[in-house]
Motif scaffolding. Structure first.
Motif, PDB file in Angstrom:
ATOM      1  N   SER A 150     -25.262 -35.635  29.121  1.00 28.88           N
ATOM      2  CA  SER A 150     -23.914 -36.770  29.081  1.00 28.88           C
ATOM      3  C   SER A 150     -24.019 -37.220  27.613  1.00 28.88           C
ATOM      4  O   SER A 150     -23.004 -37.561  27.138  1.00 28.88           O
ATOM      5  N   ILE A 151     -25.196 -37.379  26.944  1.00 25.88           N
ATOM      6  CA  ILE A 151     -25.154 -37.881  25.688  1.00 25.88           C
ATOM      7  C   ILE A 151     -24.470 -36.821  24.573  1.00 25.88           C
ATOM      8  O   ILE A 151     -23.571 -37.159  23.829  1.00 25.88           O
ATOM      9  N   LEU A 152     -24.828 -35.549  24.852  1.00 26.11           N
ATOM     10  CA  LEU A 152     -24.416 -34.458  24.236  1.00 26.11           C
ATOM     11  C   LEU A 152     -22.861 -34.229  24.206  1.00 26.11           C
ATOM     12  O   LEU A 152     -22.160 -34.030  23.426  1.00 26.11           O
ATOM     13  N   GLY A 153     -22.401 -34.559  25.520  1.00 25.43           N
ATOM     14  CA  GLY A 153     -20.990 -34.579  25.928  1.00 25.43           C
ATOM     15  C   GLY A 153     -20.124 -35.536  25.153  1.00 25.43           C
ATOM     16  O   GLY A 153     -19.068 -35.015  24.637  1.00 25.43           O
ATOM     17  N   LYS A 206     -12.613 -25.975  20.952  1.00 26.22           N
ATOM     18  CA  LYS A 206     -11.951 -26.229  22.245  1.00 26.22           C
ATOM     19  C   LYS A 206     -13.279 -25.951  23.051  1.00 26.22           C
ATOM     20  O   LYS A 206     -13.108 -26.502  24.183  1.00 26.22           O
ATOM     21  N   LYS A 207     -14.079 -24.926  22.994  1.00 28.84           N
ATOM     22  CA  LYS A 207     -15.343 -24.794  23.862  1.00 28.84           C
ATOM     23  C   LYS A 207     -16.346 -26.105  23.788  1.00 28.84           C
ATOM     24  O   LYS A 207     -16.655 -26.373  24.963  1.00 28.84           O
ATOM     25  N   LEU A 208     -16.232 -26.811  22.760  1.00 31.54           N
ATOM     26  CA  LEU A 208     -17.070 -28.009  22.656  1.00 31.54           C
ATOM     27  C   LEU A 208     -16.264 -29.164  23.658  1.00 31.54           C
ATOM     28  O   LEU A 208     -16.885 -29.958  24.274  1.00 31.54           O
ATOM     29  N   MET A 209     -14.927 -29.147  23.869  1.00 29.73           N
ATOM     30  CA  MET A 209     -14.173 -29.810  24.346  1.00 29.73           C
ATOM     31  C   MET A 209     -14.411 -29.766  26.074  1.00 29.73           C
ATOM     32  O   MET A 209     -14.562 -30.353  27.035  1.00 29.73           O
ATOM     33  N   PHE A 210     -14.428 -28.353  26.094  1.00 25.28           N
ATOM     34  CA  PHE A 210     -14.732 -27.988  27.502  1.00 25.28           C
ATOM     35  C   PHE A 210     -15.878 -28.284  27.939  1.00 25.28           C
ATOM     36  O   PHE A 210     -16.157 -29.005  29.270  1.00 25.28           O
ATOM     37  N   PHE A 211     -17.249 -28.245  27.108  1.00 25.10           N
ATOM     38  CA  PHE A 211     -18.393 -28.802  27.704  1.00 25.10           C
ATOM     39  C   PHE A 211     -18.508 -30.205  27.635  1.00 25.10           C
ATOM     40  O   PHE A 211     -19.129 -30.744  28.555  1.00 25.10           O
ATOM     41  N   SER A 212     -17.682 -31.229  26.820  1.00 21.79           N
ATOM     42  CA  SER A 212     -17.578 -32.439  27.142  1.00 21.79           C
ATOM     43  C   SER A 212     -16.526 -32.936  28.429  1.00 21.79           C
ATOM     44  O   SER A 212     -16.463 -34.220  28.290  1.00 21.79           O
ATOM     45  N   CYS A 213     -15.936 -32.140  28.958  1.00 24.14           N
ATOM     46  CA  CYS A 213     -14.893 -32.288  30.120  1.00 24.14           C
ATOM     47  C   CYS A 213     -13.814 -33.124  29.539  1.00 24.14           C
ATOM     48  O   CYS A 213     -13.295 -33.767  30.064  1.00 24.14           O
ATOM     49  N   LYS A 341     -18.681 -29.454  36.031  1.00 20.61           N
ATOM     50  CA  LYS A 341     -18.850 -30.760  36.059  1.00 20.61           C
ATOM     51  C   LYS A 341     -17.550 -31.511  35.927  1.00 20.61           C
ATOM     52  O   LYS A 341     -17.172 -32.572  36.969  1.00 20.61           O
ATOM     53  N   SER A 342     -16.456 -30.979  35.583  1.00 18.99           N
ATOM     54  CA  SER A 342     -15.317 -31.476  35.564  1.00 18.99           C
ATOM     55  C   SER A 342     -14.584 -31.487  36.777  1.00 18.99           C
ATOM     56  O   SER A 342     -13.688 -32.212  37.356  1.00 18.99           O
ATOM     57  N   HIS A 343     -15.092 -30.438  37.533  1.00 16.84           N
ATOM     58  CA  HIS A 343     -14.487 -30.245  38.897  1.00 16.84           C
ATOM     59  C   HIS A 343     -15.363 -30.760  39.961  1.00 16.84           C
ATOM     60  O   HIS A 343     -15.452 -30.573  41.149  1.00 16.84           O
ATOM     61  N   ILE A 358     -30.469 -15.898  39.007  1.00 15.08           N
ATOM     62  CA  ILE A 358     -29.626 -16.329  40.112  1.00 15.08           C
ATOM     63  C   ILE A 358     -28.607 -17.610  39.300  1.00 15.08           C
ATOM     64  O   ILE A 358     -29.548 -18.704  39.500  1.00 15.08           O
ATOM     65  N   PHE A 359     -27.315 -17.690  39.221  1.00 18.15           N
ATOM     66  CA  PHE A 359     -26.814 -18.958  38.973  1.00 18.15           C
ATOM     67  C   PHE A 359     -25.868 -19.373  40.136  1.00 18.15           C
ATOM     68  O   PHE A 359     -25.194 -18.501  40.713  1.00 18.15           O
ATOM     69  N   THR A 360     -26.414 -20.632  40.581  1.00 17.91           N
ATOM     70  CA  THR A 360     -25.707 -20.971  41.887  1.00 17.91           C
ATOM     71  C   THR A 360     -24.664 -22.395  41.524  1.00 17.91           C
ATOM     72  O   THR A 360     -25.167 -23.271  40.919  1.00 17.91           O
ATOM     73  N   ILE A 361     -23.439 -22.157  41.933  1.00 16.99           N
ATOM     74  CA  ILE A 361     -22.343 -22.980  41.646  1.00 16.99           C
ATOM     75  C   ILE A 361     -22.067 -23.627  42.767  1.00 16.99           C
ATOM     76  O   ILE A 361     -21.642 -22.979  43.930  1.00 16.99           O
ATOM     77  N   ARG A 362     -21.884 -25.153  42.897  1.00 19.30           N
ATOM     78  CA  ARG A 362     -21.354 -25.778  44.256  1.00 19.30           C
ATOM     79  C   ARG A 362     -20.389 -26.556  44.041  1.00 19.30           C
ATOM     80  O   ARG A 362     -20.732 -27.624  43.197  1.00 19.30           O
ATOM     81  N   PHE A 363     -19.368 -26.342  44.604  1.00 19.52           N
ATOM     82  CA  PHE A 363     -18.223 -27.353  44.340  1.00 19.52           C
ATOM     83  C   PHE A 363     -17.821 -28.175  45.654  1.00 19.52           C
ATOM     84  O   PHE A 363     -17.949 -27.608  46.944  1.00 19.52           O
ATOM     85  N   PRO A 364     -17.674 -29.388  45.653  1.00 27.36           N
ATOM     86  CA  PRO A 364     -17.338 -30.108  46.915  1.00 27.36           C
ATOM     87  C   PRO A 364     -16.002 -30.043  47.438  1.00 27.36           C
ATOM     88  O   PRO A 364     -15.038 -29.967  46.381  1.00 27.36           O
ATOM     89  N   LYS A 365     -15.539 -29.874  48.573  1.00 35.30           N
ATOM     90  CA  LYS A 365     -14.345 -29.509  48.854  1.00 35.30           C
ATOM     91  C   LYS A 365     -13.320 -30.836  48.724  1.00 35.30           C
ATOM     92  O   LYS A 365     -12.172 -30.785  48.590  1.00 35.30           O
ATOM     93  N   LYS A 366     -14.065 -32.036  48.781  1.00 30.11           N
ATOM     94  CA  LYS A 366     -13.420 -33.265  48.750  1.00 30.11           C
ATOM     95  C   LYS A 366     -13.910 -33.994  47.491  1.00 30.11           C
ATOM     96  O   LYS A 366     -14.900 -33.872  47.196  1.00 30.11           O
TER      97      LYS A 366
END
Length: 366
Positions: A150-153, A206-213, A341-343, A358-366
């Protein structure tokens, strides 16, 4: 062997059993939770000493894959046993045995059976405490990492905004200079180098801005199965180059999600390209997409060298890379983390079996 013992002998046995319980409690209170081997070995010795015929007795303490043995270990024996449980789940046992032929099951005193159960319970409590402390340490590290990210963001968002203006100026003035020196090839080549470096720097920003959402998003309800399939399809030349097979399993053909399609494509790209880089020749990469009532799950696994614990805490930090110098900017996974994180999603990594990640991504539907 007969159990006809005098009252004095019975008293001595009770003293031995009480001394054993006190000693076991002392061992457990002073144990090193990072290395339980000395403690369990000492408990086994103490328990052997509390048995009526201790010279002939053997004690075996088994905890998960570890086995601690004290005393004789005859092939044929009679024994008493007690389960070791942590949170009511059996994870081991204590076994006290005598050589068969010389002894029978009646050779054990009722008090010895009770003692065995008590010691098993004490060991179970010790292992419960160990598990609680380990889970607390994991939770604490996760919170600390979230705080650091969060601080790095915040820091990277500020840096990105500060760099955007001077980079735009460099590009703008370079364009003007190209018009003034349009006949001087040497100057034009130098200006092209300046502009290419500025464009590369802008991509890093641009990539840094992606990281910081901090990037604007175009969120639309989309069937993400098409996004995943298209992204994998575009990477076919990369798979062919290393003779890597990619197995894609999508549980449902229709998985709707409100998402920025370009950003999700970038997530799949970055993770799969990383998997290709670290995979051995003729390795296999698996991409799995599934959904539940509440979330969407994307898993990407490889058969590479895996991520060691010393690196696992930092892989989502900007500019951290395990690739050789010049082969990676260290922004790929930080960008992935920022987009996820932005999603309002989460991303974790875990070991693959028998090797890889294994990388596991979980997105909430709501």
């Amino acid at each position: 062997m007969s159990l006809l013992i005098s009252a004095e002998e019975k008293l001595n046995e009770r003293i031995k059993e009480l001394t054993c319980l006190y000693t076991v409690s002392s061992y457990i209170a002073n144990s090193n939770l990072e290395d339980l081997y000395p403690t369990l070995k000492a408990i086994a010795r103490s328990l052997q000493g509390a048995i009526l015929y201790s010279d002939e007795a053997s004690v075996e303490i088994k905890v998960e894959d570890a086995l601690f043995v004290v005393g004789q270990k005859p092939v044929d024996k009679v024994f008493i046993i007690s389960a070791i449980k942590a949170f009511n789940i059996p994870i081991g046992s204590i076994k006290v045995g005598y050589p068969q032929g010389e002894f029978t099951t009646t050779s054990f005193l009722d008090e010895e059976i009770q003692l065995l159960h008590k010691v098993a319970s004490e060991i179970g409590n010790l292992l419960e405490r160990k598990q609680i402390i380990e889970k607390e340490a994991i939770s604490r590290r996760q919170v600390e990492r979230a705080d650091r990210l969060s601080i790095l963001g915040e820091i990277t968002a500020g840096i990105a905004h500060e760099l955007n203006t001077p980079l735009a100026n460099i590009l703008g003035y370079s364009e003007l200079l190209k018009e003034q020196f349009d006949t001087d090839e040497t100057v034009l080549n130098d200006l092209d180098k300046i502009m290419n470096s500025a464009i590369y720097s802008r991509e890093v920003v641009k990539k840094l801005m992606f990281f910081s959402c901090d990037m604007p998003q175009q969120m639309e309800l989309t069937n993400i199965t098409h996004i995943v399939k298209d992204a994998i399809s575009l990477l076919k030349p990369n798979f062919s180059k290393k003779h890597i097979s990619c197995k894609v399993h999508i549980a449902d053909e229709y998985i709707p999600f409100r998402v920025d399609s370009i950003q999700l494509t970038q997530v799949i790209f970055n993770l799969v390209i990383n998997a290709i880089y670290f995979s051995p020749e003729k390795g296999e990469i698996k991409v799995t997409v599934s959904q539940t009532e509440t979330q969407i799950i994307i898993e990407i696994s490889d058969e590479g060298s895996g991520i060691g614990p010393e690196k696992g805490e930092n892989i989502f930090n900007p500019f951290f890379t395990t690739k050789p110098v010049g082969e990676g900017s260290g922004l790929g996974l930080s960008v992935v983390h920022g987009i996820v994180k932005s999603h309002k999603g989460s991303i974790i990594h875990s070991p693959n079996t028998p090797k890889g990640t294994i990388f596991t991504i979980r997105f909430p539907k709501k």
